[in-house]
Motif scaffolding. Structure first.
Motif, short mmCIF file in Angstrom:
data_model
loop_
_atom_site.label_atom_id
_atom_site.label_comp_id
_atom_site.label_asym_id
_atom_site.label_seq_id
_atom_site.Cartn_x
_atom_site.Cartn_y
_atom_site.Cartn_z
N GLY A 25 0.83 -1.20 0.00
CA GLY A 25 0.00 0.00 0.00
C GLY A 25 0.86 1.25 0.00
N PHE A 26 0.43 2.25 -0.74
CA PHE A 26 1.16 3.52 -0.84
C PHE A 26 0.24 4.61 -0.31
CE2 PHE A 26 3.50 6.50 -4.03
CZ PHE A 26 4.38 6.88 -3.02
N LEU A 27 0.56 5.13 0.88
CA LEU A 27 -0.33 6.04 1.58
C LEU A 27 0.34 7.38 1.85
CD1 LEU A 27 -1.77 3.62 4.31
CD2 LEU A 27 -2.62 4.02 1.99
N GLY A 28 -0.50 8.39 1.99
CA GLY A 28 0.00 9.71 2.36
C GLY A 28 -1.15 10.70 2.34
N PRO A 29 -1.03 11.80 3.08
CA PRO A 29 -2.09 12.83 3.08
C PRO A 29 -2.22 13.47 1.70
CG PRO A 29 -0.50 13.16 4.87
CD PRO A 29 0.09 12.15 3.95
N ASN A 30 -3.28 14.27 1.54
CA ASN A 30 -3.44 15.04 0.31
C ASN A 30 -2.19 15.87 0.05
OD1 ASN A 30 -6.00 14.06 0.00
ND2 ASN A 30 -7.03 15.91 0.74
N GLY A 31 -1.71 15.83 -1.20
CA GLY A 31 -0.55 16.63 -1.56
C GLY A 31 0.77 16.04 -1.12
N ALA A 32 0.77 14.79 -0.67
CA ALA A 32 2.01 14.19 -0.17
C ALA A 32 2.97 13.84 -1.29
CB ALA A 32 1.69 12.93 0.65
N GLY A 33 2.47 13.59 -2.50
CA GLY A 33 3.35 13.28 -3.62
C GLY A 33 3.23 11.88 -4.16
#
Length: 321
Positions: A25-33
């Motif tokens: 899984g590839f996760l991050g907040p909005n705008g994380a890249g």
């Protein structure tokens, strides 16, 4: 890898490896890249510095890219006047793939009955399935999906979860980004989490949750006051649940075990109706570890993150590093 857009670093010295045989899984907040990272892996954006590799090579050096890596980044890029079958036939012909493979992938994603319909009339969920078919057309070892469950109904979400897990079980490398954290907890084994273009975590799902979660115990008793007094006297931290059930009085004890609480209750002749360990969720862990990296608060779409990929070949799948 680093990716600079003017004064802004969309990806900041990001390195990770995606291995075959599991869903990552590839996760991050909005705008994380996240999307920026995936685009750099696929050669659509060039990193300011660093390299993205697929099976040890940059994407542009792959002899038959569609046979090595399949990707779904935008489900609506298909020409609206082409049928699903015509779209895939065009892709197959331009890459030397037998036409029989077109009907095979249409069956795999459940679009055989609408294969002659124009893609412009497809729902988002149907477009996602067509995108998956395109990604699978070359029978690649590496698969990358950006928000593949968008537009799918609950049945479709369960289907794609099992589908991705089956692909990974075949030895393929599967990298998938998603905002549905509860679904990702059921789908992925490994997590790459980024924020503001930097790596926050590269671990298993359980390790990520355990790292950010506080172990606690839920205990229910008809003698709640006596239980609370006994637990606090033993030096334990007792919390009232935010929505206390008045019919079934309950307490939550932080950083303790069921064994310790059971023994305290027994020594004080307190009746227990429930005694259960509680663990944090992926959503709780994600919010805790990425809270400082949120750039856009409130409702919005995911703008992406960054990362570096590369690889070696293992079994069926090649790693991204």
């Amino acid at each position: 890898m680093t990716k600079q857009f003017g004064a802004k670093k969309a990806v900041d010295d990001l390195s990770f490896t995606v291995r075959p045989g599991i869903v990552t899984g590839f996760l991050g907040p909005n705008g994380a890249g996240k999307s920026t990272t995936m685009r750099m892996i696929l050669g659509l954006d060039q990193p300011t510095s660093g390299t993205a590799l697929i099976e040890g090579r940059p994407y542009r050096e792959l002899k038959n890219p569609i046979r090595t890596v399949g990707a779904l980044l935008d489900a609506k890029w298909v020409h609206p006047n082409r049928s699903a079958r015509a779209h895939l036939q065009w892709m197959a012909a331009s890459n030397g793939i037998a036409t029989s493979r077109v009907d095979e992938v249409l069956r795999l994603v459940g679009l055989s009955e609408v294969a002659k319909q124009k893609a412009g009339g497809f729902s988002l969920g149907m477009s996602q399935r067509l995108g998956l078919a395109g990604a699978l057309l070359g029978d690649p070892k590496v698969l990358m999906f950006d928000e593949p469950v968008n537009g799918l109904d609950p049945e479709g979400i369960v289907w794609i979860r099992k589908f991705m897990q089956r692909l990974a079980a075949e030895g393929r490398t599967v990298l998938v980004s998603s905002h549905l954290l509860s679904e990702m907890a059921l789908t992925a084994e490994q997590l790459i989490v980024i924020g503001r273009g930097r790596l926050i975590s590269d671990s298993s799902v359980q390790e990520f949750v355990d790292r950010a979660s506080e172990a606690s115990v839920r205990v229910r008793s008809p003698q709640l006051d006596a239980l609370r007094s006994a637990l606090t006297s033993a030096g334990l931290t007792v919390k009232e649940p935010s929505s206390l059930d008045q019919v079934h009085p309950t307490l939550v004890v932080a950083e303790s075990t069921t064994e310790a609480i059971g023994e305290i209750a027994a020594r004080n002749n307190i009746v227990l109706h429930e005694l259960a360990s509680q663990h944090g969720s992926l959503e709780d862990a994600f919010m805790k570890l990425t809270g400082d990296d949120v750039q856009y608060h409130g409702a919005g779409t995911d703008n992406d993150v960054s990362g570096q990929a590369g690889g070696r070949s293992d079994s069926m799948g090649g790693a991204l590093r």
